[in-house]
Write an enzyme that holds these catalytic residues in place. Structure first.
Site, PDB file in Angstrom:
ATOM      1  N   GLN A 215      33.318  43.521   8.565  1.00  0.00           N
ATOM      2  CA  GLN A 215      33.535  43.428  10.000  1.00  0.00           C
ATOM      3  C   GLN A 215      33.989  42.032  10.415  1.00  0.00           C
ATOM      4  O   GLN A 215      33.674  41.039   9.783  1.00  0.00           O
ATOM      5  CB  GLN A 215      32.252  43.803  10.752  1.00  0.00           C
ATOM      6  CG  GLN A 215      31.951  45.285  10.798  1.00  0.00           C
ATOM      7  CD  GLN A 215      31.280  45.800   9.556  1.00  0.00           C
ATOM      8  OE1 GLN A 215      31.061  45.065   8.598  1.00  0.00           O
ATOM      9  NE2 GLN A 215      30.946  47.074   9.556  1.00  0.00           N
ATOM     10  N   ARG A 501      24.109  43.571  17.094  1.00  0.00           N
ATOM     11  CA  ARG A 501      22.724  43.107  17.191  1.00  0.00           C
ATOM     12  C   ARG A 501      22.279  42.867  15.755  1.00  0.00           C
ATOM     13  O   ARG A 501      22.223  43.790  14.939  1.00  0.00           O
ATOM     14  CB  ARG A 501      21.839  44.154  17.875  1.00  0.00           C
ATOM     15  CG  ARG A 501      20.379  43.740  17.921  1.00  0.00           C
ATOM     16  CD  ARG A 501      19.474  44.745  18.611  1.00  0.00           C
ATOM     17  NE  ARG A 501      18.084  44.376  18.320  1.00  0.00           N
ATOM     18  CZ  ARG A 501      17.347  44.928  17.355  1.00  0.00           C
ATOM     19  NH1 ARG A 501      17.832  45.908  16.599  1.00  0.00           N
ATOM     20  NH2 ARG A 501      16.122  44.497  17.140  1.00  0.00           N
ATOM     21  N   ALA A 502      21.986  41.634  15.427  1.00  0.00           N
ATOM     22  CA  ALA A 502      21.842  41.224  14.028  1.00  0.00           C
ATOM     23  C   ALA A 502      20.727  41.978  13.325  1.00  0.00           C
ATOM     24  O   ALA A 502      19.628  42.159  13.867  1.00  0.00           O
ATOM     25  CB  ALA A 502      21.602  39.722  13.942  1.00  0.00           C
ATOM     26  N   ASP A 503      21.019  42.391  12.092  1.00  0.00           N
ATOM     27  CA  ASP A 503      20.023  43.003  11.225  1.00  0.00           C
ATOM     28  C   ASP A 503      19.558  42.034  10.149  1.00  0.00           C
ATOM     29  O   ASP A 503      18.754  42.401   9.292  1.00  0.00           O
ATOM     30  CB  ASP A 503      20.589  44.272  10.573  1.00  0.00           C
ATOM     31  CG  ASP A 503      21.859  44.018   9.801  1.00  0.00           C
ATOM     32  OD1 ASP A 503      22.028  44.610   8.730  1.00  0.00           O
ATOM     33  OD2 ASP A 503      22.702  43.218  10.258  1.00  0.00           O
ATOM     34  N   GLU A 534      26.933  47.971  16.545  1.00  0.00           N
ATOM     35  CA  GLU A 534      25.851  48.229  15.603  1.00  0.00           C
ATOM     36  C   GLU A 534      24.485  47.713  16.066  1.00  0.00           C
ATOM     37  O   GLU A 534      24.372  46.606  16.588  1.00  0.00           O
ATOM     38  CB  GLU A 534      26.160  47.556  14.257  1.00  0.00           C
ATOM     39  CG  GLU A 534      27.439  48.076  13.604  1.00  0.00           C
ATOM     40  CD  GLU A 534      27.590  47.545  12.197  1.00  0.00           C
ATOM     41  OE1 GLU A 534      27.474  48.342  11.251  1.00  0.00           O
ATOM     42  OE2 GLU A 534      27.802  46.325  12.051  1.00  0.00           O
ATOM     43  N   GLU A 556      26.131  51.715  13.360  1.00  0.00           N
ATOM     44  CA  GLU A 556      24.842  51.927  12.727  1.00  0.00           C
ATOM     45  C   GLU A 556      23.771  51.865  13.802  1.00  0.00           C
ATOM     46  O   GLU A 556      23.771  50.964  14.644  1.00  0.00           O
ATOM     47  CB  GLU A 556      24.555  50.865  11.665  1.00  0.00           C
ATOM     48  CG  GLU A 556      25.355  51.083  10.402  1.00  0.00           C
ATOM     49  CD  GLU A 556      24.966  50.120   9.314  1.00  0.00           C
ATOM     50  OE1 GLU A 556      24.194  49.189   9.604  1.00  0.00           O
ATOM     51  OE2 GLU A 556      25.427  50.291   8.187  1.00  0.00           O
ATOM     52  N   TYR A 559      17.977  49.490  12.649  1.00  0.00           N
ATOM     53  CA  TYR A 559      17.117  49.641  11.475  1.00  0.00           C
ATOM     54  C   TYR A 559      15.634  49.522  11.822  1.00  0.00           C
ATOM     55  O   TYR A 559      14.785  50.119  11.174  1.00  0.00           O
ATOM     56  CB  TYR A 559      17.408  48.536  10.451  1.00  0.00           C
ATOM     57  CG  TYR A 559      18.744  48.552   9.792  1.00  0.00           C
ATOM     58  CD1 TYR A 559      19.649  49.586   9.956  1.00  0.00           C
ATOM     59  CD2 TYR A 559      19.110  47.494   8.964  1.00  0.00           C
ATOM     60  CE1 TYR A 559      20.871  49.572   9.326  1.00  0.00           C
ATOM     61  CE2 TYR A 559      20.332  47.465   8.327  1.00  0.00           C
ATOM     62  CZ  TYR A 559      21.221  48.506   8.515  1.00  0.00           C
ATOM     63  OH  TYR A 559      22.431  48.487   7.890  1.00  0.00           O
TER      64      TYR A 559
END
Length: 659
Positions: A215, A501-503, A534, A556, A559
């Site tokens: 990305q 949105r950071a994973d 995501e 996604e 999580y």
């Protein structure tokens, strides 16, 4: 795309290589599909033209009990801080190269920058490597450029054929550990407006130009000659994984897509394409694979409904800089430059305010109010009050992956309800205090859904457009924002957006990097070409406007929901990745995927990936959901489509057409 530690367990499918990184990027979701796509399907085994130096047939091996040490990608030997180089109008982090410079001098500069940036995923350095018209490198002494994080490589000609690199412009797998070399989080880099004549390097590396990126790593206005283009790195530890990218206005030879889980190519010319994993979308592409979704999963449109190429910097023979602003096209196909000059207008640099990170938001707003366009030199800008773009046809262009960071809950950038504004090459980060939005186009309306009675009409011949605009909630630091991008204006074009949105990274957690929605679209007649969104905590995309169109969507779900009770609403489990409002009567999407991986609580369900009103004017084509190793997604769209769960990790559930 996924970045989460996946623990080894007896039920893991063959082919799983666990990450050893602290939050190592998940690859299990690709394994089953890759094994089929690269070894089993007719598309995957498409022959690469003879004489192109292609690699042998790509096969994804099962992970051995003790993985062998990978062949490391070629890296510059030195990791010293890059030398300042010649002064320019754009500051020390913009390097402008001239074809009269010795190749060894250019090589030393780009090597030093690569050594600094190749592993600096969340760092604050930004670089723009610009090449004046001419030829660089030879077959005997090629110029080899490795592109790391937060680095832009671009030609300064009017056409991609004005600058030729005899050599490579490569991105390789990143080795998180010795046995975990992947491209799944090769983000935030770009190459544009030049010709790569593939030559040089030895062995496997000689087989193609490598662009193993995921990305936020666009390839625009690139002409690849002399060899193949590969979108995966099969030389570092064998075939490995990548998670999707974007190519526009480019011409290439044969393309080895390989392990890319999804990809979007727009308005280009290809010499061939091999491999499809989950979702490959082409619009207006000469030489694209034929429509065949879902076997193989190619979604192919003869033309792009609305397109506009990103503005780019040029230089003339007298050394004067301009920014060229391409014109919009309707129902476009092919490049803008193969059959003559790109249509558009050239804006002299004197009409721009050239900003540096030392400028305050107040300073920049004064210049915008004076009628200046805005060019950001590379760096990270702290924005404590909104930058306001009020004039039609204003150009806002960032060099070298410029980053704007919200301070004190500010909305870093707002664009008025005017036509022709072009915003390009920016990453906008949330700050520690919640921002209501990170970017707004137009003023909010009185209600979420509206009709033509609103009186706010865009100009189809001159749409306001965003190009390569990326959003981050967490990652470099704690970040909070209710919405990343809010579009209230009509007729807007979103040309390659990644809202994330950071994973993984810094400041990551369900109650830490909080964000409800990634993209909210209230305007009518908005078109998105390349929409990546995501991990947001509610709807990732909410579409309230009429006559919206999306060509390629990748998503996604979050999580990290702690439990089902924390992630449900109105009797619905979870939140859909793509929501079209119940009142909307006209909407169309081509090529969309939504994936589930609820690793904090694997028992969590999401009822659906896509949620739309059932009405004749709402039509979706080429949809899929995938399980990446945890959780269950019960339906693809509304109550249609089989569930995906850990019973078949990485195997999509498809819906060819809906509505």
């Amino acid at each position: 795309m996924p970045l989460a530690h996946f623990p080894s367990r007896p039920t893991s499918p063959p082919g799983l290589r666990k990450s050893q990184h602290g939050a190592g990027r998940l690859i299990v979701g690709a394994v089953v599909a890759l094994a089929a796509a690269l070894a089993g399907s007719a598309a995957a085994t498409a022959a690469v033209p003879a004489g192109t130096g292609a690699p042998p047939a790509v096969v994804v091996p099962a992970a051995p009990a003790t993985p062998p040490a990978p062949s490391a990608p070629a890296k510059p030997a030195a990791a010293a801080k890059p030398a300042p180089g010649a002064a320019s109008a754009f500051g020390p982090n913009v390097r402008v190269f001239d074809p009269s410079m010795p190749v060894a001098q250019i090589q030393a500069t780009v090597d030093a920058i690569a050594a600094q940036q190749v592993d600096d995923e969340m760092g604050t350095n930004r670089y723009s490597l610009l090449f004046k018209p001419g030829t660089y490198g030879t077959a005997e002494t090629p110029l080899i450029i490795q592109v790391g994080y937060s680095t832009e490589v671009a030609g300064l000609g009017n056409s991609p054929t004005d600058v030729t690199i005899n050599g490579h412009v490569d991105t390789y797998n990143r080795c998180l550990t010795a046995d975990n070399c992947i491209a799944l989080n090769n983000f935030w880099r770009s190459v544009s407006n030049l010709t790569i004549n593939v030559t040089g390097l030895d062995g496997c590396r000689a087989s193609a130009n490598f662009w193993a990126a995921s990305q936020a790593s666009p390839m625009r206005r690139v002409n690849v000659t002399g060899g193949n283009l590969t979108l995966m790195d099969y030389c570092t530890a064998g075939p490995q994984y990548a998670s999707g990218g974007f190519i526009a206005d480019s011409k290439t030879g044969f393309v080895i897509n390989g392990s890319q889980q999804q990809y979007y190519v727009r308005d280009s010319t290809l010499g061939g394409w091999s491999n499809a994993v989950w979702n490959q979308v082409f619009s207006g592409v000469n030489g694209a694979p034929a429509q065949s979704f879902p076997d193989p999963p190619y979604t192919t449109l003869a033309s792009t409904p609305v397109s506009r190429e990103k503005p780019y910097l040029t230089i003339d023979g007298a050394g004067s800089y301009c920014v060229f602003v391409p014109s919009a096209r309707q129902n476009s196909s092919g490049t803008t430059w193969e059959n003559g000059p790109t249509a558009g207008r050239s804006v002299p640099l004197s009409d721009f305010y050239v900003a540096t990170p030392a400028d305050s938001a107040k300073d920049i707003n004064v210049q915008l109010a004076r009628g200046k366009n805005l060019l950001f030199t590379p760096g990270v800008y702290d924005i404590d009050s909104t930058l306001e773009v009020k004039r039609a046809d204003t150009v806002v262009l960032g060099l070298g992956m410029t980053t704007l960071t919200a301070v004190g809950g500010a909305v870093p950038l707002e664009v008025a309800d005017v036509s022709g504004v072009q915003v390009a090459g920016l990453t906008i980060d949330a700050g520690t205090v919640n921002s209501p939005a990170l970017m707004r186009l137009g003023k909010a309306r009185g209600n979420a859904s509206h009709t033509d009675a609103s009186g706010k009409h865009g100009d189809p011949a001159n749409p306001t457009a965003l190009h390569d605009v990326f959003f981050r909630i967490g990652g470099p630091h704690v970040g909070k924002a209710s919405v990343s991008l809010e579009v209230n204006s009509d007729g807007v074009l979103l040309d390659h957006i990644w809202a994330w949105r950071a994973d993984h990274g810094n400041g990551v957690g369900w109650d830490t990097n909080t964000a409800d929605n990634g993209v909210t679209i209230n305007g009518d007649d908005v078109t998105a070409t390349g929409l990546f969104v995501e991990h947001y905590q509610k709807y990732n995309v909410t579409w309230n406007g009429e006559r919206g169109r999306t060509v390629f969507f990748q998503n996604e779900l979050p999580y990290d929901a702690p439990n089902q009770a924390a992630w449900q609403h109105d009797g619905v489990l979870g939140w859909a990745g793509y929501k079209v409002a119940d009142a909307v009567r006209s909407h169309e999407l081509w090529g969309g995927g939504s994936y589930v991986y609820t690793n904090v609580d694997p028992s969590i369900h999401a009822t659906r990936g896509f949620e739309v009103p059932v009405t004749p004017g709402v039509r979706l084509h080429g949809l899929l959901t995938v399980n990446l190793g945890a959780g269950t997604l019960d339906h693809v769209v509304n109550d249609t489509g089989a569930p995906v769960s850990t019973d078949a990790v990485g195997v999509p559930s498809y819906v060819v057409d809906f509505g």
